[in-house]
Design a protein around this motif. Structure first.
Motif, mmCIF file in Angstrom:
data_model
loop_
_atom_site.group_PDB
_atom_site.id
_atom_site.type_symbol
_atom_site.label_atom_id
_atom_site.label_comp_id
_atom_site.label_asym_id
_atom_site.label_seq_id
_atom_site.Cartn_x
_atom_site.Cartn_y
_atom_site.Cartn_z
ATOM 1 N N TYR A 5 46.419 31.545 26.221
ATOM 2 C CA TYR A 5 47.109 32.527 27.039
ATOM 3 C C TYR A 5 47.303 33.845 26.272
ATOM 4 N N THR A 6 47.828 33.703 25.025
ATOM 5 C CA THR A 6 48.042 34.895 24.207
ATOM 6 C C THR A 6 46.719 35.601 23.944
ATOM 7 N N GLN A 7 45.695 34.790 23.643
ATOM 8 C CA GLN A 7 44.382 35.386 23.395
ATOM 9 C C GLN A 7 43.928 36.204 24.592
ATOM 10 N N GLY A 8 44.109 35.621 25.775
ATOM 11 C CA GLY A 8 43.709 36.310 27.005
ATOM 12 C C GLY A 8 44.395 37.651 27.133
ATOM 13 N N ILE A 9 45.699 37.669 26.825
ATOM 14 C CA ILE A 9 46.449 38.924 26.956
ATOM 15 C C ILE A 9 45.971 39.941 25.935
ATOM 16 N N ILE A 10 45.725 39.471 24.704
ATOM 17 C CA ILE A 10 45.270 40.418 23.676
ATOM 18 C C ILE A 10 43.931 41.026 24.092
ATOM 19 N N ILE A 11 43.046 40.196 24.627
ATOM 20 C CA ILE A 11 41.742 40.704 25.069
ATOM 21 C C ILE A 11 41.932 41.756 26.154
ATOM 22 N N LEU A 12 42.828 41.463 27.101
ATOM 23 C CA LEU A 12 43.086 42.397 28.196
ATOM 24 C C LEU A 12 43.618 43.724 27.673
ATOM 25 N N VAL A 13 44.557 43.641 26.716
ATOM 26 C CA VAL A 13 45.113 44.860 26.130
ATOM 27 C C VAL A 13 43.999 45.672 25.484
ATOM 28 N N CYS A 14 43.114 44.994 24.750
ATOM 29 C CA CYS A 14 42.043 45.699 24.050
ATOM 30 C C CYS A 14 41.123 46.410 25.036
ATOM 31 N N ILE A 15 40.769 45.708 26.114
ATOM 32 C CA ILE A 15 39.861 46.304 27.101
ATOM 33 C C ILE A 15 40.508 47.520 27.751
ATOM 34 N N ASN A 16 41.769 47.358 28.168
ATOM 35 C CA ASN A 16 42.469 48.484 28.783
ATOM 36 C C ASN A 16 42.569 49.653 27.827
ATOM 37 N N LEU A 17 42.795 49.320 26.564
ATOM 38 C CA LEU A 17 42.944 50.349 25.546
ATOM 39 C C LEU A 17 41.688 51.219 25.476
ATOM 40 N N ILE A 18 40.525 50.572 25.493
ATOM 41 C CA ILE A 18 39.278 51.315 25.344
ATOM 42 C C ILE A 18 39.102 52.305 26.492
ATOM 43 N N ILE A 19 39.342 51.831 27.711
ATOM 44 C CA ILE A 19 39.120 52.734 28.839
ATOM 45 C C ILE A 19 40.198 53.819 28.892
ATOM 46 N N VAL A 20 41.436 53.457 28.537
ATOM 47 C CA VAL A 20 42.509 54.460 28.553
ATOM 48 C C VAL A 20 42.246 55.553 27.517
ATOM 49 N N THR A 124 33.119 37.806 25.676
ATOM 50 C CA THR A 124 34.171 38.620 25.081
ATOM 51 C C THR A 124 35.217 37.713 24.452
ATOM 52 N N THR A 125 35.023 37.420 23.162
ATOM 53 C CA THR A 125 36.017 36.606 22.462
ATOM 54 C C THR A 125 37.086 37.520 21.894
ATOM 55 N N LEU A 126 38.111 36.908 21.340
ATOM 56 C CA LEU A 126 39.201 37.672 20.742
ATOM 57 C C LEU A 126 38.667 38.624 19.678
ATOM 58 N N ALA A 127 37.781 38.094 18.817
ATOM 59 C CA ALA A 127 37.265 38.907 17.720
ATOM 60 C C ALA A 127 36.489 40.113 18.264
ATOM 61 N N VAL A 128 35.633 39.864 19.251
ATOM 62 C CA VAL A 128 34.851 40.943 19.844
ATOM 63 C C VAL A 128 35.772 42.016 20.408
ATOM 64 N N ALA A 129 36.795 41.569 21.160
ATOM 65 C CA ALA A 129 37.687 42.523 21.817
ATOM 66 C C ALA A 129 38.451 43.355 20.803
ATOM 67 N N VAL A 130 39.019 42.680 19.806
ATOM 68 C CA VAL A 130 39.823 43.411 18.820
ATOM 69 C C VAL A 130 38.945 44.374 18.030
ATOM 70 N N PHE A 131 37.773 43.881 17.633
ATOM 71 C CA PHE A 131 36.865 44.755 16.893
ATOM 72 C C PHE A 131 36.484 45.973 17.733
ATOM 73 N N SER A 132 36.171 45.737 19.003
ATOM 74 C CA SER A 132 35.797 46.835 19.895
ATOM 75 C C SER A 132 36.923 47.858 20.008
ATOM 76 N N ALA A 133 38.140 47.353 20.185
ATOM 77 C CA ALA A 133 39.261 48.267 20.361
ATOM 78 C C ALA A 133 39.459 49.117 19.112
ATOM 79 N N LEU A 134 39.377 48.466 17.927
ATOM 80 C CA LEU A 134 39.563 49.221 16.682
ATOM 81 C C LEU A 134 38.463 50.267 16.535
ATOM 82 N N LEU A 135 37.231 49.855 16.849
ATOM 83 C CA LEU A 135 36.112 50.784 16.759
ATOM 84 C C LEU A 135 36.315 51.960 17.716
#
Lengths: 292, 290
Positions: A5-20, A124-135
């Protein structure tokens, strides 16, 4: 270790972050108001999803292709419309976003139409999402502090003055527009491979409006503000389930209040910095000590 | 068949015209697109509906209440929000963002209050149709056309032939000069918002009679907005013409081609207008002042 569940939310935050971040560059730093970013997100999402599901292309090139497709379309659209001023540009992005959505609905053999496109592999795993957001944050930060970024800020503050000191306004706007569309396309590709299902309704006008709302709440002209804004907007309805029904109502209120009372948003034109925060607390402490 | 479609199209276009002229009026004075205008129309429909169902008022009174409610909401937006943003000397983009926020607030507020279900007006206008030869036209469509036409004529008269209208036109032409010449600009703006709101209220009730009342019905504002762009931003007559063309085009596309293409045609028309002639059919091209 971390629950699904937490992973899902973190992924969602990362995706939203990129587009925002993309919307932030466009609206906060260039003062171009766009209703089309959900449209670019859908282009990235559908392009990458079709590549992986129908053609069996690996995930990474598919994401790249999604971002490039969105960027290419925005380049074409921008070439046509960025010479238009103020309202007119906004209106074309609005028309574009809706056209894309209706088209995806209409070409059912390819996109699955309104019934949606299912069976997208989960990449889109947790690692992919977090890495993408940081990038994405690093890229946006570099972009804003580059020559082009400073040009954009100049255009935001006074278009005519910027033009008269030799900044090619249309070109700069186009770069900003394409950059933001590519971020949107990238986020869309991650979104598709996280949700494993796409439907054109996900990218409607309220979705675009929500993106702008996030940027306004975070602060027009602050990247860190946008990061905070997207954290807030994604996490609030998750933390308070009962809040979910009321959220759009309150976001709307928040936007109106912010525009009237504090147009610069949560962070204003400033970026969040640790040293300023420390200084602030030190000053507080000194004051407290003096009084005591 | 064609004639029937044409009349239906003009009837739909007439309702769009009521909303579109509001966009045009406000744009001509403030130079921004009032995104919350579609929601004003929705609020009008809800006030009328509640007056009928909860207060058990007779329909004509309820309709007046709806029109009044819409006008009040519109005035509220101007007095307490747009005016303050103008006084802050914020860029025009902020007006648009605030309007977008407002429309979110109204849409979701109404959804929280009344739920998202479709609600029906009691039948006040018989759902019958008039047949002449092989064409059949709904009574409601004819009534709606007549009411829209009447409301638009009243508005046109107010703007073109009264002292109030002269004031409005002077503010539209140059608000600073107008204020120097003794026109109370804020008062004119308030009056225009009331007028635009009342027209939107009429449109909301007509739409409610035809398609029921629901929280997202304000999205029709988007179509009306496109009509006002097509006709030329800021030109009231252009907006009316644009609305009629869009109404007819929609009905024709839905009737002869495919109803799912209807919106695509409208939005493509919008983009085509902006690319070929951004000033629209009847607009005057104005360079944005720095």
């Amino acid at each position: 270790m971390i629950s699904d569940y937490t992973q899902g939310i973190i992924i969602l935050v990362c995706i939203n972050l990129i587009i925002v971040l993309g919307v932030s560059i466009l609206t906060g730093f260039t003062r171009l108001f766009s209703f089309g970013n959900a449209g670019f997100m859908s282009i990235g999402a559908y392009a990458s999803a079709l590549l992986t599901t129908r053609l069996g292309i690996p995930f990474l090139p598919a994401v790249l292709a999604g971002a490039l497709a969105a960027g290419f379309v925005s380049f074409l659209l921008g070439s046509l419309t960025l010479k238009l001023k103020g309202d007119y540009f906004l209106i074309t992005t609005l028309g574009f976003g809706e056209c894309v959505r209706v088209l995806f609905n209409y070409i059912e053999p390819v996109t699955g139409g309104a019934k949606g496109l299912a069976g997208i592999p989960k990449h889109t795993t947790l690692a992919v999402a977090v890495f993408s957001a940081l990038l994405a944050i690093a890229l946006a930060w570099t972009f804003i502090h580059s020559r082009y970024g400073r040009g954009l800020t100049a255009i935001r503050e006074q278009e005519l003055a910027a033009e008269s000191v030799g900044i090619d306004v249309t070109k700069h706007k186009k770069i900003s527009f394409v950059f933001s569309a590519m971020l949107a396309g990238w986020a869309g590709a991650l979104y598709a491979h996280n949700l494993m299902f796409l439907s054109p309704v996900m990218f409607n006008l309220p979705r675009s409006a929500e993106l702008t709302i996030t940027v306004v709440i975070g602060g027009l002209g602050s990247l860190t503000g946008s990061v905070l804004g997207s954290l807030l907007i994604t996490l609030l309805p998750e933390m308070f389930r009962s809040f979910a029904n009321y959220r759009m109502f309150f976001y709307g209120l928040a936007v109106v209040a912010i525009i009237i009372i504090r147009p610069e948003g949560l962070c204003g034109y400033r970026e969040f910095s640790l040293s300023r925060l420390l200084k602030f607390f030190r000053r507080k402490a000194v004051k407290g000590g003096g009084a005591g | 068949m064609f004639l029937q479609q044409l009349i239906n199209g003009i009837s739909v276009g007439g309702v769009y015209a009521l909303i579109a002229s509001g966009y045009a009026l406000i744009y001509s004075l403030l130079g921004f697109s009032n995104w919350a205008h579609g929601e004003v129309c929705m609020v009008g429909a809800y006030v009328a509906l509640m007056s009928v169902s909860a207060l058990v008022l007779p329909f004509p009174l309820a309709a007046l209440a709806g029109i009044g409610g819409a006008a009040l909401i519109s005035l509220f937006n101007e007095r307490f929000l747009y005016r303050r943003i103008r006084e802050n000397k914020s860029p025009t983009m902020f007006l648009m963002i605030a309007a977008m926020g407002l429309s979110t607030v109204f849409q979701n507020g109404v959804m929280l209050l009344f739920g998202s279900k479709f609600q029906m007006f009691p039948t006040v206008i018989p759902i019958t149709s008039i047949s002449a030869g092989n064409i059949r036209i709904g009574v409601l469509d004819v009534m709606s056309l007549a009411i829209s036409a009447a409301a638009l004529i009243v508005m046109e008269f107010l703007i073109q032939h009264t002292k109030f209208g002269l004031g409005v036109r002077s503010v539209a032409s140059n608000s600073y000069t107008a204020s120097l010449l003794g026109v109370n600009v804020d008062k004119m703006l308030a009056a225009v918002f009331i007028l635009a709101g009342a027209l939107a209220g009429v449109a909301g009730i007509l739409l409610g009679l035809k398609y029921n009342v629901f929280p997202t019905m304000g999205n029709v504002g988007l179509k009306a907005f496109i009509a006002s762009v097509f006709g030329g931003l800021g030109s009231v007559r252009g907006a009316i013409l644009g609305a009629l063309i869009i109404g007819v085009a929609e009905i024709m596309v839905a009737g002869y081609l495919n109803s799912s293409l209807r919106d695509l045609i409208t939005f493509s028309l919008l983009i085509a207008t902006l690319l070929i002639k951004p000033s629209g059919l009847m607009g005057i091209h104005v360079e944005e002042k720095a």
